[in-house]
Design a protein around this motif. Structure first.
Motif, PDB file in Angstrom:
ATOM      1  N   GLY A 192      -5.473   4.245   0.653  1.00 39.49           N
ATOM      2  CA  GLY A 192      -5.679   5.248   1.688  1.00 39.49           C
ATOM      3  C   GLY A 192      -7.103   5.740   1.698  1.00 39.49           C
ATOM      4  O   GLY A 192      -7.851   5.523   0.737  1.00 39.49           O
ATOM      5  N   GLU A 193      -7.462   6.367   2.819  1.00 39.53           N
ATOM      6  CA  GLU A 193      -8.804   6.924   2.992  1.00 39.53           C
ATOM      7  C   GLU A 193      -8.720   8.436   3.138  1.00 39.53           C
ATOM      8  O   GLU A 193      -7.889   8.961   3.891  1.00 39.53           O
ATOM      9  CB  GLU A 193      -9.468   6.350   4.249  1.00 39.53           C
ATOM     10  CG  GLU A 193      -9.817   4.881   4.171  1.00 39.53           C
ATOM     11  CD  GLU A 193     -10.492   4.387   5.458  1.00 39.53           C
ATOM     12  OE1 GLU A 193     -11.482   5.012   5.881  1.00 39.53           O
ATOM     13  OE2 GLU A 193     -10.019   3.393   6.028  1.00 39.53           O
ATOM     14  N   SER A 194      -9.592   9.151   2.415  1.00 34.36           N
ATOM     15  CA  SER A 194      -9.761  10.594   2.564  1.00 34.36           C
ATOM     16  C   SER A 194      -8.456  11.321   2.223  1.00 34.36           C
ATOM     17  O   SER A 194      -7.990  11.221   1.091  1.00 34.36           O
ATOM     18  CB  SER A 194     -10.257  10.902   3.990  1.00 34.36           C
ATOM     19  OG  SER A 194     -10.758  12.201   4.082  1.00 34.36           O
ATOM     20  N   ALA A 195      -7.836  12.022   3.186  1.00 36.30           N
ATOM     21  CA  ALA A 195      -6.522  12.622   2.923  1.00 36.30           C
ATOM     22  C   ALA A 195      -5.552  11.538   2.455  1.00 36.30           C
ATOM     23  O   ALA A 195      -4.736  11.761   1.550  1.00 36.30           O
ATOM     24  CB  ALA A 195      -5.997  13.301   4.185  1.00 36.30           C
ATOM     25  N   GLY A 196      -5.669  10.347   3.044  1.00 36.52           N
ATOM     26  CA  GLY A 196      -4.816   9.233   2.641  1.00 36.52           C
ATOM     27  C   GLY A 196      -5.134   8.699   1.259  1.00 36.52           C
ATOM     28  O   GLY A 196      -4.267   8.145   0.580  1.00 36.52           O
ATOM     29  N   GLY A 197      -6.388   8.862   0.816  1.00 38.63           N
ATOM     30  CA  GLY A 197      -6.758   8.491  -0.543  1.00 38.63           C
ATOM     31  C   GLY A 197      -6.059   9.375  -1.561  1.00 38.63           C
ATOM     32  O   GLY A 197      -5.659   8.925  -2.642  1.00 38.63           O
ATOM     33  N   ASN A 198      -5.896  10.653  -1.201  1.00 36.90           N
ATOM     34  CA  ASN A 198      -5.094  11.562  -2.021  1.00 36.90           C
ATOM     35  C   ASN A 198      -3.637  11.104  -2.030  1.00 36.90           C
ATOM     36  O   ASN A 198      -3.017  11.003  -3.097  1.00 36.90           O
ATOM     37  CB  ASN A 198      -5.207  12.991  -1.474  1.00 36.90           C
ATOM     38  CG  ASN A 198      -4.181  13.941  -2.086  1.00 36.90           C
ATOM     39  OD1 ASN A 198      -2.987  13.837  -1.806  1.00 36.90           O
ATOM     40  ND2 ASN A 198      -4.637  14.865  -2.910  1.00 36.90           N
ATOM     41  N   LEU A 199      -3.085  10.805  -0.843  1.00 42.63           N
ATOM     42  CA  LEU A 199      -1.670  10.422  -0.748  1.00 42.63           C
ATOM     43  C   LEU A 199      -1.375   9.168  -1.566  1.00 42.63           C
ATOM     44  O   LEU A 199      -0.295   9.040  -2.149  1.00 42.63           O
ATOM     45  CB  LEU A 199      -1.277  10.192   0.709  1.00 42.63           C
ATOM     46  CG  LEU A 199      -1.208  11.437   1.606  1.00 42.63           C
ATOM     47  CD1 LEU A 199      -0.935  11.029   3.051  1.00 42.63           C
ATOM     48  CD2 LEU A 199      -0.142  12.406   1.114  1.00 42.63           C
ATOM     49  N   ALA A 200      -2.331   8.234  -1.619  1.00 41.87           N
ATOM     50  CA  ALA A 200      -2.111   6.997  -2.372  1.00 41.87           C
ATOM     51  C   ALA A 200      -1.895   7.296  -3.858  1.00 41.87           C
ATOM     52  O   ALA A 200      -0.952   6.786  -4.480  1.00 41.87           O
ATOM     53  CB  ALA A 200      -3.295   6.052  -2.181  1.00 41.87           C
ATOM     54  N   VAL A 201      -2.755   8.135  -4.428  1.00 45.78           N
ATOM     55  CA  VAL A 201      -2.625   8.489  -5.854  1.00 45.78           C
ATOM     56  C   VAL A 201      -1.374   9.333  -6.080  1.00 45.78           C
ATOM     57  O   VAL A 201      -0.593   9.092  -7.010  1.00 45.78           O
ATOM     58  CB  VAL A 201      -3.877   9.228  -6.353  1.00 45.78           C
ATOM     59  CG1 VAL A 201      -3.716   9.649  -7.806  1.00 45.78           C
ATOM     60  CG2 VAL A 201      -5.129   8.355  -6.191  1.00 45.78           C
ATOM     61  N   ALA A 202      -1.170  10.326  -5.211  1.00 43.97           N
ATOM     62  CA  ALA A 202      -0.010  11.217  -5.364  1.00 43.97           C
ATOM     63  C   ALA A 202       1.306  10.442  -5.266  1.00 43.97           C
ATOM     64  O   ALA A 202       2.280  10.764  -5.960  1.00 43.97           O
ATOM     65  CB  ALA A 202      -0.055  12.318  -4.298  1.00 43.97           C
ATOM     66  N   THR A 203       1.340   9.413  -4.417  1.00 35.49           N
ATOM     67  CA  THR A 203       2.561   8.627  -4.259  1.00 35.49           C
ATOM     68  C   THR A 203       2.831   7.772  -5.492  1.00 35.49           C
ATOM     69  O   THR A 203       3.995   7.581  -5.877  1.00 35.49           O
ATOM     70  CB  THR A 203       2.480   7.760  -2.985  1.00 35.49           C
ATOM     71  OG1 THR A 203       2.263   8.622  -1.866  1.00 35.49           O
ATOM     72  CG2 THR A 203       3.755   6.965  -2.762  1.00 35.49           C
ATOM     73  N   ALA A 204       1.777   7.276  -6.115  1.00 32.24           N
ATOM     74  CA  ALA A 204       1.961   6.531  -7.362  1.00 32.24           C
ATOM     75  C   ALA A 204       2.576   7.436  -8.440  1.00 32.24           C
ATOM     76  O   ALA A 204       3.485   7.026  -9.172  1.00 32.24           O
ATOM     77  CB  ALA A 204       0.632   5.963  -7.838  1.00 32.24           C
ATOM     78  N   ILE A 205       2.091   8.676  -8.506  1.00 31.94           N
ATOM     79  CA  ILE A 205       2.625   9.646  -9.473  1.00 31.94           C
ATOM     80  C   ILE A 205       4.092   9.940  -9.154  1.00 31.94           C
ATOM     81  O   ILE A 205       4.957   9.951 -10.034  1.00 31.94           O
ATOM     82  CB  ILE A 205       1.794  10.947  -9.441  1.00 31.94           C
ATOM     83  CG1 ILE A 205       0.356  10.677  -9.900  1.00 31.94           C
ATOM     84  CG2 ILE A 205       2.446  12.029 -10.300  1.00 31.94           C
ATOM     85  CD1 ILE A 205      -0.612  11.810  -9.583  1.00 31.94           C
ATOM     86  N   ALA A 206       4.375  10.181  -7.859  1.00 35.43           N
ATOM     87  CA  ALA A 206       5.741  10.513  -7.435  1.00 35.43           C
ATOM     88  C   ALA A 206       6.697   9.351  -7.675  1.00 35.43           C
ATOM     89  O   ALA A 206       7.859   9.559  -8.068  1.00 35.43           O
ATOM     90  CB  ALA A 206       5.739  10.913  -5.960  1.00 35.43           C
ATOM     91  N   ALA A 207       6.207   8.110  -7.448  1.00 37.95           N
ATOM     92  CA  ALA A 207       7.044   6.931  -7.693  1.00 37.95           C
ATOM     93  C   ALA A 207       7.387   6.822  -9.174  1.00 37.95           C
ATOM     94  O   ALA A 207       8.543   6.545  -9.538  1.00 37.95           O
ATOM     95  CB  ALA A 207       6.320   5.674  -7.215  1.00 37.95           C
ATOM     96  N   ARG A 208       6.379   7.053 -10.026  1.00 36.08           N
ATOM     97  CA  ARG A 208       6.617   7.037 -11.482  1.00 36.08           C
ATOM     98  C   ARG A 208       7.673   8.080 -11.848  1.00 36.08           C
ATOM     99  O   ARG A 208       8.630   7.797 -12.580  1.00 36.08           O
ATOM    100  CB  ARG A 208       5.307   7.325 -12.216  1.00 36.08           C
ATOM    101  CG  ARG A 208       5.439   7.389 -13.732  1.00 36.08           C
ATOM    102  CD  ARG A 208       4.270   8.159 -14.348  1.00 36.08           C
ATOM    103  NE  ARG A 208       4.294   9.566 -13.935  1.00 36.08           N
ATOM    104  CZ  ARG A 208       3.254  10.402 -14.029  1.00 36.08           C
ATOM    105  NH1 ARG A 208       2.103   9.966 -14.525  1.00 36.08           N
ATOM    106  NH2 ARG A 208       3.371  11.653 -13.639  1.00 36.08           N
ATOM    107  N   ASP A 209       7.519   9.292 -11.328  1.00 36.25           N
ATOM    108  CA  ASP A 209       8.422  10.385 -11.690  1.00 36.25           C
ATOM    109  C   ASP A 209       9.835  10.188 -11.140  1.00 36.25           C
ATOM    110  O   ASP A 209      10.806  10.693 -11.708  1.00 36.25           O
ATOM    111  CB  ASP A 209       7.852  11.725 -11.209  1.00 36.25           C
ATOM    112  CG  ASP A 209       6.572  12.104 -11.936  1.00 36.25           C
ATOM    113  OD1 ASP A 209       6.248  11.458 -12.951  1.00 36.25           O
ATOM    114  OD2 ASP A 209       5.885  13.041 -11.479  1.00 36.25           O
TER     115      ASP A 209
END
Length: 347
Positions: A192-209
């Protein structure tokens, strides 16, 4: 105040911003900035949400510059060999529109391709997958992967954390149904880019959890990674274009429900548990208020023991990544991102 003057950039600040850019920006980045200026964008931080959503984008500026150069503007001519098809992703909050970008030389070969789930930018308030077509389409070509670019719900109609919920729901859908689009559910990545760059990392964390299969890689292009507006790059690039410090405040003010949301680790990624994540690639632009966010995220990932590489591109600004049709550094950044993704997504 007359309608003509409503939302106009401050002329002194505008002139100063242009002067600084003329010293610091690459020649092609400067040409793109001039093409954007020719479309008379207003100061988003002075506008209503509806007005902001109708402002000319950097993608519009790329098209304008290509026309000035007498070049084709059709995305299929700019990135040949990638087919785009619409998709609807079913989630608990309703269907999400998406575009599937498929490398054409891969169709008909029988083997399923890796899939990259891509989140567009726009501060969680403006823009959509069409505006970020250049980055998503370029990644499909460079990573030799199917890229699914999804339109998540936006603020202020859907405040934090609606976009994050949609991002995770989209990823969950892909873990189950990637084969429907010719993809291999065992080889997924997030980008993702910008706000989407945040969402990409946050989604990886959420998927792990959530105990979902982890993505193989996370590509985070000039992400929002924390919520202080007083970092080195926010102060250095306070009046930069196309993103400035006041605009980020405007985005966040429309996004959050209360001040408490600013401390939420989904928004302030540097405060999240970053352990056990797949390799992360961070791409930053030098002339960008969000540059320090990328550096801080790199540090936090390293401390958590997560493999990370970060590249910073001199002479270019926020939104450069999708402008490979006119920017040399964007072509280099997309090739680098493609290499990193291919390495992680190999069979």
């Amino acid at each position: 105040m007359s309608d003509e003057k409503h939302g106009e950039p401050n002329p002194i600040v505008n002139a100063l911003s242009n002067t600084i850019a003329a010293i610091r920006a690459d020649d092609d980045q400067l040409e793109l900035a001039k093409a954007h200026e020719a479309l008379h964008p207003k100061a988003i931080e002075k506008l209503s949400v509806q007005e902001a959503r109708s402002q000319p984008t950097v993608a519009d500026a790329v098209k304008h510059l290509l026309m000035q150069q007498g070049r084709a503007t059709d995305p299929t001519a700019l990135v040949p060999g990638v087919r785009a098809t619409p998709l609807s992703i079913d989630t608990d909050s309703g269907p999400l529109p998406a575009t599937v970008y498929t490398p054409e030389d891969a169709t008909g070969q029988g083997a399923e391709l890796p899939v990259v789930l891509f989140f567009h930018g726009g501060g969680w308030v403006i823009a959509d997958k069409e505006v970020y077509d250049g980055g998503a389409r370029g990644l499909a070509k460079q990573a030799h992967a199917i890229v699914v670019s999804v339109d998540y719900r936006q603020a202020p109609e859907h405040k934090f954390p609606a976009a994050w919920d949609d991002a995770l729901a989209s990823y969950r859908w892909l873990t189950q149904f990637a084969s429907r689009i010719g993809g291999d559910a065992r080889r997924l990545a997030l980008a993702g880019e910008s706000a989407g760059g945040n969402l990409a990392v946050a989604t990886a964390i959420a998927a792990r959890d959530a105990g979902l299969p982890l993505p193989r890689h996370v590509l985070s292009v000039y992400p929002v990674a924390q919520t202080s507006l007083n970092t080195e790059s926010y102060l250095e690039n306070a009046i930069a274009k196309p993103l400035n410090r006041a605009m980020v405040k405007w985005f966040v003010d429309h996004l959050v429900r209360t001040e408490d949301d600013l401390a939420d680790p989904r928004l302030s990624l540097i405060d999240a548990d970053l352990r056990g994540l797949p390799p992360v690639t961070i791409i930053n632009a030098r002339l960008d208020p969000l540059r320090s966010d990328g550096a801080k995220l790199e540090d936090a990932l390293q401390k958590a023991g997560t493999p990370v590489q970060r590249r910073e591109y001199e002479g270019v600004a926020h939104e450069f990544f999708g402008a490979a049709a006119v920017l040399e550094k964007a072509r280099l950044a997309q090739a680098y991102a493609g290499d990193r993704l291919r390495e992680s997504l190999a069979v």
